[in-house]
Enzyme design. Structure first.
Site, PDB file in Angstrom:
ATOM      1  N   VAL A  15     -90.188 -31.190   0.476  1.00 16.57           N
ATOM      2  CA  VAL A  15     -89.865 -30.403   2.561  1.00 16.57           C
ATOM      3  C   VAL A  15     -88.744 -30.383   1.710  1.00 16.57           C
ATOM      4  O   VAL A  15     -88.091 -29.948   3.252  1.00 16.57           O
ATOM      5  CB  VAL A  15     -89.641 -32.566   2.381  1.00 16.57           C
ATOM      6  CG1 VAL A  15     -89.636 -33.129   2.001  1.00 16.57           C
ATOM      7  CG2 VAL A  15     -89.521 -32.347   4.235  1.00 16.57           C
ATOM      8  N   LYS A  37     -92.342 -23.807  -9.881  1.00 14.43           N
ATOM      9  CA  LYS A  37     -93.107 -23.510 -11.843  1.00 14.43           C
ATOM     10  C   LYS A  37     -94.212 -23.919 -11.119  1.00 14.43           C
ATOM     11  O   LYS A  37     -95.149 -23.238 -11.955  1.00 14.43           O
ATOM     12  CB  LYS A  37     -92.166 -24.575 -12.438  1.00 14.43           C
ATOM     13  CG  LYS A  37     -92.904 -25.862 -11.881  1.00 14.43           C
ATOM     14  CD  LYS A  37     -92.051 -26.801 -13.395  1.00 14.43           C
ATOM     15  CE  LYS A  37     -91.989 -28.188 -13.324  1.00 14.43           C
ATOM     16  NZ  LYS A  37     -91.771 -28.926 -13.991  1.00 14.43           N
ATOM     17  N   THR A  45     -93.985 -33.930  -3.032  1.00 13.59           N
ATOM     18  CA  THR A  45     -93.970 -33.746  -1.510  1.00 13.59           C
ATOM     19  C   THR A  45     -95.403 -34.369  -0.975  1.00 13.59           C
ATOM     20  O   THR A  45     -95.801 -34.777  -0.272  1.00 13.59           O
ATOM     21  CB  THR A  45     -93.321 -32.532  -0.364  1.00 13.59           C
ATOM     22  OG1 THR A  45     -92.342 -32.761  -0.535  1.00 13.59           O
ATOM     23  CG2 THR A  45     -93.690 -32.598   1.304  1.00 13.59           C
ATOM     24  N   GLU A 117     -92.992 -50.358   7.500  1.00 15.16           N
ATOM     25  CA  GLU A 117     -93.458 -50.783   5.877  1.00 15.16           C
ATOM     26  C   GLU A 117     -91.863 -51.568   5.251  1.00 15.16           C
ATOM     27  O   GLU A 117     -91.219 -51.716   5.553  1.00 15.16           O
ATOM     28  CB  GLU A 117     -92.533 -49.236   5.425  1.00 15.16           C
ATOM     29  CG  GLU A 117     -94.653 -48.536   5.293  1.00 15.16           C
ATOM     30  CD  GLU A 117     -94.115 -47.067   4.756  1.00 15.16           C
ATOM     31  OE1 GLU A 117     -93.011 -46.302   4.670  1.00 15.16           O
ATOM     32  OE2 GLU A 117     -95.235 -46.270   4.768  1.00 15.16           O
ATOM     33  N   HIS A 232     -92.979 -48.441  -7.282  1.00 14.91           N
ATOM     34  CA  HIS A 232     -93.429 -48.829  -6.551  1.00 14.91           C
ATOM     35  C   HIS A 232     -94.763 -50.193  -6.354  1.00 14.91           C
ATOM     36  O   HIS A 232     -95.437 -49.737  -7.916  1.00 14.91           O
ATOM     37  CB  HIS A 232     -94.667 -47.851  -5.993  1.00 14.91           C
ATOM     38  CG  HIS A 232     -95.288 -47.599  -4.313  1.00 14.91           C
ATOM     39  ND1 HIS A 232     -96.037 -48.923  -3.893  1.00 14.91           N
ATOM     40  CD2 HIS A 232     -94.789 -46.735  -2.916  1.00 14.91           C
ATOM     41  CE1 HIS A 232     -96.494 -48.413  -3.460  1.00 14.91           C
ATOM     42  NE2 HIS A 232     -95.604 -48.144  -1.772  1.00 14.91           N
ATOM     43  N   ARG A 272     -89.424 -53.102  -2.689  1.00 12.56           N
ATOM     44  CA  ARG A 272     -90.148 -52.248  -3.485  1.00 12.56           C
ATOM     45  C   ARG A 272     -89.149 -53.280  -4.444  1.00 12.56           C
ATOM     46  O   ARG A 272     -90.189 -53.687  -5.522  1.00 12.56           O
ATOM     47  CB  ARG A 272     -90.207 -50.883  -4.129  1.00 12.56           C
ATOM     48  CG  ARG A 272     -91.229 -50.491  -2.395  1.00 12.56           C
ATOM     49  CD  ARG A 272     -91.209 -49.014  -2.716  1.00 12.56           C
ATOM     50  NE  ARG A 272     -91.864 -48.538  -1.541  1.00 12.56           N
ATOM     51  CZ  ARG A 272     -92.046 -47.405  -1.488  1.00 12.56           C
ATOM     52  NH1 ARG A 272     -91.496 -46.364  -1.529  1.00 12.56           N
ATOM     53  NH2 ARG A 272     -92.972 -46.425  -0.047  1.00 12.56           N
ATOM     54  N   HIS A 331     -91.901 -44.132  -9.704  1.00 12.54           N
ATOM     55  CA  HIS A 331     -92.407 -43.400  -7.954  1.00 12.54           C
ATOM     56  C   HIS A 331     -91.465 -42.634  -7.820  1.00 12.54           C
ATOM     57  O   HIS A 331     -91.820 -41.789  -7.576  1.00 12.54           O
ATOM     58  CB  HIS A 331     -92.502 -44.212  -6.865  1.00 12.54           C
ATOM     59  CG  HIS A 331     -93.059 -44.259  -5.762  1.00 12.54           C
ATOM     60  ND1 HIS A 331     -93.590 -43.685  -5.445  1.00 12.54           N
ATOM     61  CD2 HIS A 331     -92.532 -44.557  -4.662  1.00 12.54           C
ATOM     62  CE1 HIS A 331     -94.427 -43.282  -4.017  1.00 12.54           C
ATOM     63  NE2 HIS A 331     -93.019 -43.927  -2.766  1.00 12.54           N
ATOM     64  N   ARG A 366     -84.382 -46.977  -2.573  1.00 13.16           N
ATOM     65  CA  ARG A 366     -84.046 -46.038  -0.883  1.00 13.16           C
ATOM     66  C   ARG A 366     -85.391 -47.259  -0.289  1.00 13.16           C
ATOM     67  O   ARG A 366     -86.275 -47.628  -1.304  1.00 13.16           O
ATOM     68  CB  ARG A 366     -85.113 -45.245  -1.294  1.00 13.16           C
ATOM     69  CG  ARG A 366     -85.480 -44.559  -0.906  1.00 13.16           C
ATOM     70  CD  ARG A 366     -86.558 -43.211  -1.140  1.00 13.16           C
ATOM     71  NE  ARG A 366     -87.715 -43.277  -1.474  1.00 13.16           N
ATOM     72  CZ  ARG A 366     -88.285 -43.158  -0.922  1.00 13.16           C
ATOM     73  NH1 ARG A 366     -89.235 -43.209   0.075  1.00 13.16           N
ATOM     74  NH2 ARG A 366     -89.848 -43.356  -1.822  1.00 13.16           N
TER      75      ARG A 366
HETATM   76  C1  SIN Z   1     -96.289 -45.134   0.613  1.00 10.23           C
HETATM   77  O1  SIN Z   1     -96.308 -45.109   1.140  1.00 10.23           O
HETATM   78  O2  SIN Z   1     -95.653 -46.070   0.366  1.00 10.23           O
HETATM   79  C2  SIN Z   1     -95.167 -44.478  -0.322  1.00 10.23           C
HETATM   80  C3  SIN Z   1     -94.257 -44.066   0.906  1.00 10.23           C
HETATM   81  C4  SIN Z   1     -92.890 -43.559  -0.177  1.00 10.23           C
HETATM   82  O3  SIN Z   1     -92.336 -43.638  -1.269  1.00 10.23           O
HETATM   83  O4  SIN Z   1     -91.321 -44.075   1.186  1.00 10.23           O
END
Ligand code: SIN
Length: 536
Positions: A15, A37, A45, A117, A232, A272, A331, A366
């Protein structure tokens, strides 16, 4: 077209890279090349599920709330100025994508559907195909890039930066047949993603080997925050690699986490790092190697999450009846090549965006769904700066940790983070003979060592053990390089070794626990270590 004529060479096709390439070609008529590559659509992405966090409807949401959630998740290490840019410019970049043809999920009245989320105080995640957002974003961008760019270098492996007169002038690369070339450009934008393949259990595809970050490290370009590797919490506990991801959007939709006894043990909508640590504690105390995600009560699972439903059915799980085994998996690389607010690295002519960069927006951890957003905001910002004629970095955003102060030479102010400089790990002498074992085995050993020694929880001894394996792998790479050109597989191991040793060095130096970096031997957060560790 001759490579010498490029105004901008983009490394990577996710992206960040393609948003930049499309902006440069379509808006500014630049001569742009994209080098990858694999094939164009083959970037990390397309694996992104949940969506893009952006405030598209005010009230009750606002960009101030998005900013506050991002800062809270980053545990004191976000650059406020960079986060302000992210949340303010994000909505317009989402609209740009829609104009390019990206189809996000909408209600019957045509209004964008918004999900919630972990770490978000509001529902603000736009999504596509339920949880196939990355795939849709990539589809729209690949089509636009194929129309507008001047040169596409697919199946080309970028090996190292070409630096002449203190400025980046292109890259050396190898073609699929092993032949070498130099691609020259006035500007190089690194958008090669993160290094999830450092770990044995990861949601990242095989290509995520930290190539751009490693090139930057070898060229002495400042790299920071690499000790913050995000795990994750809900990767499916299954032998498939990369691990199938059960999107955080499921928890946002009401799915619950349960321990081995069927009890809940954490607030599922915490960031997370908190959820992954809670899982690990339960797994250790109950002697189990996974916990469970309970989505049995969610209504219309198959309609809301068709791709996840299909993936689960493929491995014999029915989310409406079965508890879903999950465990943390590597992740996201929160750090990377340090940039200013316009994507400039510490090397003039070299720019970075997306997961390969450290813009300062993620800090120590993040916020969910800020990653696609970061790529689509900061990739185009680099293009705008190139168009304006910017050469070299300004002391803004994360770059303040390297250059310090403001443009007038004042002190690092509130909301900006100072830096502590670390030397990058010294080169390792070659082993007496090149390795005879397959590179896949060297890579596996490195992955297992990082997982055991530099994973969700680390300490001084575990990091030293991991480093020993990384040093041995570095010696094998050096011996092989002395004997002849490296294959792409060997280059990937070389890059994983360089990034892995940087992760370990930073993790050793950060003698505290903060965000995605948890030290068993230093469990507290130390206010005196609220700075970036910058490898140069
Ligand atoms: C997810 O859908 O849990 C991953 C999205 C992200 O890494 O922000």
């Amino acid at each position: 077209m001759a490579a010498e004529e490029l105004d901008l060479l983009v490394l990577g096709s996710g992206v960040a890279g393609l948003s930049a390439a499309v902006r440069a070609a379509d808006v500014h008529n630049m001569r742009v090349g994209v080098l990858t590559k694999g094939e164009l659509p083959q970037a990390t992405t397309r694996w992104a599920q949940g969506g893009v966090a952006a405030v598209l409807h005010d009230d009750p949401d606002s960009t101030d709330l998005h900013l506050a959630d991002t800062l809270a998740c980053g545990v004191g290490l976000c650059d406020t100025e960079a986060v302000r840019v992210l949340v303010d410019e994000g909505p317009a970049r989402v609209l740009d994508l829609i104009a390019l043809g990206a189809a996000f999920d909408r209600d019957p009245d045509g209004k964008l559907l918004l999900a919630r989320e972990g770490g978000h105080s509001q529902a603000r995640i736009v999504h596509a195909g339920g949880a196939a957002t990355g795939w849709e974003v990539e589809r729209a961008l690949v089509a636009a890039a194929q129309r507008g760019t001047s040169a596409l270098y697919e199946h080309h492996f970028a090996v190292d930066l070409v630096v002449e007169g203190g400025r980046c002038r292109g890259v050396t690369a190898t073609r699929a047949d092993g032949s070498e070339l130099v691609v020259r450009a006035a500007n190089v934008l690194v958008t090669t993603g993160g290094a999830g393949q450092l770990y044995a259990v990861t949601t990242n595809p095989l290509e995520a080997t930290g190539d751009g970050i490693a090139m930057a490290l070898r060229a002495g370009v400042a790299v920071a925050d690499v000790e913050f590797v995000q795990f994750h919490p809900t990767a499916l506990h299954h032998e498939a690699m990369p691990r199938p991801l059960l999107s955080e959007a499921l928890r946002g939709h009401g799915a619950l986490l349960r321990d081995g006894r069927g009890e809940r043990f954490v607030d599922e909508l915490q960031p997370r790092d908190v959820v992954s640590r809670a899982e690990l504690e339960v797994m250790v105390s109950q002697g189990i190697d996974h916990v469970f995600l309970d989505a049995r009560h969610l209504e219309e699972f198959a309609a809301r999450f068709p791709t996840i439903h299909a993936a689960l059915r493929e491995v014999g799980l029915d989310p409406t009846r079965d508890l879903l085994p999950v465990a943390p998996a590597a992740h996201y690389t929160c750090g990377g090549i340090v940039t200013d607010l316009d994507g400039s690295s510490s090397l003039p002519g070299l720019w970075a965006a997306g997961e390969a960069s450290c813009t300062g927006v993620h800090g120590a951890n993040r916020l969910a769904s800020n990653s696609l957003l970061e790529g689509m905001v900061f990739g185009p910002r680099a293009v705008e700066a190139i168009e304006r004629g910017q050469v070299g970095a300004h002391p803004t955003g994360a770059m303040r940790a390297v250059l310090g102060g403001d443009p007038e030479g004042g002190p690092v102010g509130p909301g900006t983070i100072g830096g502590v400089l670390l030397s990058r790990p010294a080169a390792v002498p070659p082993a007496p003979v090149p390795p005879t074992e397959p590179w896949a085995d060297v890579r596996n050993r490195l992955q297992r060592a990082l997982t055991a020694g530099a994973g969700v929880v680390r300490d001084e001894a575990s990091l030293a053990d991991a480093d020993q394996v990384a040093v041995d792998a570095a010696a094998a790479v050096a011996a092989s390089a002395a004997a002849g050109p490296l294959s792409p597989e060997a280059h990937e191991v070389a890059n994983l070794v360089d990034v892995g040793r940087a992760v370990i060095a930073a993790a050793v130096s950060r003698t505290e626990s903060r965000g995605a970096h948890t030290r068993r031997d230093h469990p507290a957060t130390d206010p005196a270590q609220r700075h970036r560790l910058v490898l140069v």
